[in-house]
Design a protein around this motif. Structure first.
Motif, PDB file in Angstrom:
ATOM      1  N   ASP A   1       0.830  -1.190   0.000  1.00 32.52           N
ATOM      2  CA  ASP A   1       0.000   0.000   0.000  1.00 32.52           C
ATOM      3  C   ASP A   1       0.871   1.249   0.000  1.00 32.52           C
ATOM      4  OD1 ASP A   1      -2.454  -1.434   2.245  1.00 32.52           O
ATOM      5  OD2 ASP A   1      -2.138  -1.642   0.091  1.00 32.52           O
ATOM      6  N   ALA A   2       0.302   2.335  -0.491  1.00 30.77           N
ATOM      7  CA  ALA A   2       1.020   3.597  -0.528  1.00 30.77           C
ATOM      8  C   ALA A   2       1.291   4.076   0.892  1.00 30.77           C
ATOM      9  CB  ALA A   2       0.204   4.638  -1.287  1.00 30.77           C
ATOM     10  N   PRO A   3       2.439   4.767   1.148  1.00 31.46           N
ATOM     11  CA  PRO A   3       2.718   5.270   2.491  1.00 31.46           C
ATOM     12  C   PRO A   3       1.705   6.318   2.907  1.00 31.46           C
ATOM     13  CG  PRO A   3       4.267   6.160   0.879  1.00 31.46           C
ATOM     14  CD  PRO A   3       3.489   5.093   0.180  1.00 31.46           C
ATOM     15  N   LEU A   4       1.474   6.414   4.215  1.00 30.12           N
ATOM     16  CA  LEU A   4       0.485   7.343   4.739  1.00 30.12           C
ATOM     17  C   LEU A   4       1.115   8.708   4.935  1.00 30.12           C
ATOM     18  CD1 LEU A   4      -1.018   5.077   7.531  1.00 30.12           C
ATOM     19  CD2 LEU A   4      -1.851   5.372   5.200  1.00 30.12           C
ATOM     20  N   ASP A   5       0.372   9.761   4.608  1.00 30.50           N
ATOM     21  CA  ASP A   5       0.866  11.080   4.971  1.00 30.50           C
ATOM     22  C   ASP A   5       0.394  11.410   6.380  1.00 30.50           C
ATOM     23  OD1 ASP A   5      -1.755  12.081   4.903  1.00 30.50           O
ATOM     24  OD2 ASP A   5      -1.594  12.568   2.763  1.00 30.50           O
ATOM     25  N   GLU A   6       0.818  12.573   6.878  1.00 29.58           N
ATOM     26  CA  GLU A   6       0.561  12.885   8.282  1.00 29.58           C
ATOM     27  C   GLU A   6      -0.916  12.955   8.593  1.00 29.58           C
ATOM     28  OE1 GLU A   6       1.741  16.534  11.231  1.00 29.58           O
ATOM     29  OE2 GLU A   6       3.243  15.821   9.803  1.00 29.58           O
ATOM     30  N   ALA A   7      -1.728  13.452   7.638  1.00 29.06           N
ATOM     31  CA  ALA A   7      -3.172  13.593   7.874  1.00 29.06           C
ATOM     32  C   ALA A   7      -3.867  12.251   7.918  1.00 29.06           C
ATOM     33  CB  ALA A   7      -3.791  14.462   6.788  1.00 29.06           C
TER      34      ALA A   7
ATOM     35  N   GLN B   1     -17.462   9.120   2.628  1.00 35.13           N
ATOM     36  CA  GLN B   1     -16.165   8.468   2.764  1.00 35.13           C
ATOM     37  C   GLN B   1     -16.334   7.116   3.427  1.00 35.13           C
ATOM     38  OE1 GLN B   1     -13.627  10.467   5.780  1.00 35.13           O
ATOM     39  NE2 GLN B   1     -15.422  11.685   6.300  1.00 35.13           N
ATOM     40  N   VAL B   2     -15.257   6.350   3.462  1.00 33.01           N
ATOM     41  CA  VAL B   2     -15.276   5.051   4.133  1.00 33.01           C
ATOM     42  C   VAL B   2     -14.302   5.071   5.307  1.00 33.01           C
ATOM     43  CG1 VAL B   2     -15.970   3.727   2.109  1.00 33.01           C
ATOM     44  CG2 VAL B   2     -13.538   4.120   2.538  1.00 33.01           C
ATOM     45  N   VAL B   3     -14.656   4.294   6.341  1.00 36.52           N
ATOM     46  CA  VAL B   3     -13.786   4.064   7.491  1.00 36.52           C
ATOM     47  C   VAL B   3     -13.461   2.582   7.489  1.00 36.52           C
ATOM     48  CG1 VAL B   3     -13.594   4.157  10.010  1.00 36.52           C
ATOM     49  CG2 VAL B   3     -14.860   5.944   8.778  1.00 36.52           C
TER      50      VAL B   3
ATOM     51  N   THR C   1     -12.954   5.444  -3.654  1.00 38.06           N
ATOM     52  CA  THR C   1     -12.252   4.363  -2.972  1.00 38.06           C
ATOM     53  C   THR C   1     -10.810   4.761  -2.708  1.00 38.06           C
ATOM     54  OG1 THR C   1     -13.637   2.721  -4.101  1.00 38.06           O
ATOM     55  CG2 THR C   1     -11.587   1.940  -3.105  1.00 38.06           C
ATOM     56  N   PRO C   2     -10.396   4.818  -1.455  1.00 38.89           N
ATOM     57  CA  PRO C   2      -9.003   5.155  -1.156  1.00 38.89           C
ATOM     58  C   PRO C   2      -8.038   4.142  -1.772  1.00 38.89           C
ATOM     59  CG  PRO C   2     -10.353   5.320   0.816  1.00 38.89           C
ATOM     60  CD  PRO C   2     -11.202   4.659  -0.236  1.00 38.89           C
ATOM     61  N   GLU C   3      -6.856   4.618  -2.122  1.00 39.91           N
ATOM     62  CA  GLU C   3      -5.856   3.754  -2.736  1.00 39.91           C
ATOM     63  C   GLU C   3      -5.487   2.612  -1.790  1.00 39.91           C
ATOM     64  OE1 GLU C   3      -1.388   4.122  -4.748  1.00 39.91           O
ATOM     65  OE2 GLU C   3      -2.432   5.889  -3.973  1.00 39.91           O
ATOM     66  N   GLY C   4      -5.371   1.419  -2.349  1.00 44.69           N
ATOM     67  CA  GLY C   4      -4.969   0.259  -1.572  1.00 44.69           C
ATOM     68  C   GLY C   4      -6.115  -0.589  -1.068  1.00 44.69           C
ATOM     69  N   LEU C   5      -7.361  -0.090  -1.168  1.00 46.10           N
ATOM     70  CA  LEU C   5      -8.517  -0.868  -0.727  1.00 46.10           C
ATOM     71  C   LEU C   5      -9.099  -1.666  -1.891  1.00 46.10           C
ATOM     72  CD1 LEU C   5     -10.529   1.491   1.645  1.00 46.10           C
ATOM     73  CD2 LEU C   5      -8.911  -0.299   2.240  1.00 46.10           C
ATOM     74  N   PRO C   6      -9.766  -2.789  -1.598  1.00 46.62           N
ATOM     75  CA  PRO C   6     -10.457  -3.522  -2.666  1.00 46.62           C
ATOM     76  C   PRO C   6     -11.473  -2.620  -3.359  1.00 46.62           C
ATOM     77  CG  PRO C   6     -10.357  -4.831  -0.655  1.00 46.62           C
ATOM     78  CD  PRO C   6      -9.888  -3.453  -0.291  1.00 46.62           C
ATOM     79  N   PRO C   7     -11.764  -2.878  -4.621  1.00 47.03           N
ATOM     80  CA  PRO C   7     -12.628  -1.967  -5.385  1.00 47.03           C
ATOM     81  C   PRO C   7     -14.086  -1.967  -4.960  1.00 47.03           C
ATOM     82  CG  PRO C   7     -12.069  -3.909  -6.688  1.00 47.03           C
ATOM     83  CD  PRO C   7     -11.237  -3.981  -5.451  1.00 47.03           C
ATOM     84  N   MET C   8     -14.514  -2.990  -4.202  1.00 50.55           N
ATOM     85  CA  MET C   8     -15.940  -3.096  -3.862  1.00 50.55           C
ATOM     86  C   MET C   8     -16.218  -2.774  -2.391  1.00 50.55           C
ATOM     87  SD  MET C   8     -14.151  -5.916  -3.410  1.00 50.55           S
ATOM     88  CE  MET C   8     -13.972  -6.555  -5.082  1.00 50.55           C
ATOM     89  N   VAL C   9     -15.470  -1.830  -1.825  1.00 46.66           N
ATOM     90  CA  VAL C   9     -15.587  -1.568  -0.394  1.00 46.66           C
ATOM     91  C   VAL C   9     -16.902  -0.891  -0.005  1.00 46.66           C
ATOM     92  CG1 VAL C   9     -13.115  -1.498   0.020  1.00 46.66           C
ATOM     93  CG2 VAL C   9     -14.298   0.593  -0.644  1.00 46.66           C
TER      94      VAL C   9
END
Length: 239
Positions: free
Chosen positions: A2-8, A37-39, A158-166
């Protein structure tokens, strides 16, 4: 990877050892901006199977009608037996490649906050299916316009790194719905009386990734203004 997380996007910890994404500040900023959004969080997937998880979760997410809180209820379609089943508003889908090879993902959807159905050109929606499975109201828009509006109101990036059907809307459209876009003669008699199409919008998704041996648990969060508008006047369709 997965892509690295930024501070936010620093994960928040709910106090149970789980990394919850996005972080509190990022979530609050998006929510205040009125963005859907998704959690989500991730679990190791080697101690559970999709079927065992489905049975456990279906028992935990029984609709009020299934627990007897409001007595017997009719099903989404025509059968009252289906609605009394605690799994009636949940689903387990398996991805398949090429029609005969099991795919990467197993997808569980639970506890919808709305259910949409159609009979020919007539569309109906229920915005409180967990407490009143029979509370369908006819949409002022015809089936296809109504469905387009539902999909538009349910769209979440869909946030990067999550399955497409979240998150999203899941269900079926029957073969005979082709009559909505094509004129066909000799309409067959309706001997079953079930909806031509049913769609539901889960409030909890559990996705098994057989490649990563990982479980992603996701809940969509829609802006309060949008949720209130749906409950008050869902019939405004977006073409």
């Amino acid at each position: 990877m997965d892509a690295p997380l930024d501070e936010a996007e620093t994960p928040s910890d709910a106090g149970h050892g789980l990394a919850i994404m996005p972080g509190r500040e990022a979530f609050a900023a998006d929510h205040q901006a009125g963005n859907a959004q998704v959690v989500w969080t991730r679990l190791i997937g080697d101690l559970e199977t999709p079927v065992s998880a489905m049975f456990k979760l279906a028992q935990a997410f029984k609709p009020a009608a299934a627990t007897g809180a409001k007595g017997d209820a009719a099903a989404i379609g025509a059968s009252s037996h289906a609605a009394s089943d605690p799994r009636a508003m949940n689903f387990l889908l398996e991805s398949v490649e090429g029609g005969d090879v099991r795919g990467r993902y197993s997808i569980i959807g639970l506890a919808p906050d709305l259910v949409w159905r159609c009979f020919g050109t007539r569309a109906e929606i229920n915005v409180k299916p967990q407490t009143d499975p029979d509370a369908f109201v006819e949409d002022t828009a015809e089936t296809l316009s109504s469905l387009r509006g539902l999909l538009a109101r349910s769209r979440i990036a869909t946030p990067e790194g999550l399955p497409p059907m979240v998150a999203g809307v899941f269900g079926y459209m029957g073969y005979d719905t082709v009559r909505l876009v094509e004129h066909l003669p000799d309409t067959p008699p309706d001997v079953l009386g079930v909806p031509d199409g049913v769609m539901m919008r889960p409030t909890l998704m559990v996705i098994f990734d057989a490649v990563k041996d990982e479980i992603t648990v996701v809940t969509p969060v829609y802006p309060a203004a949008l949720s209130a508008a749906e409950n008050e006047n869902f019939t405004t369709s977006d073409d």
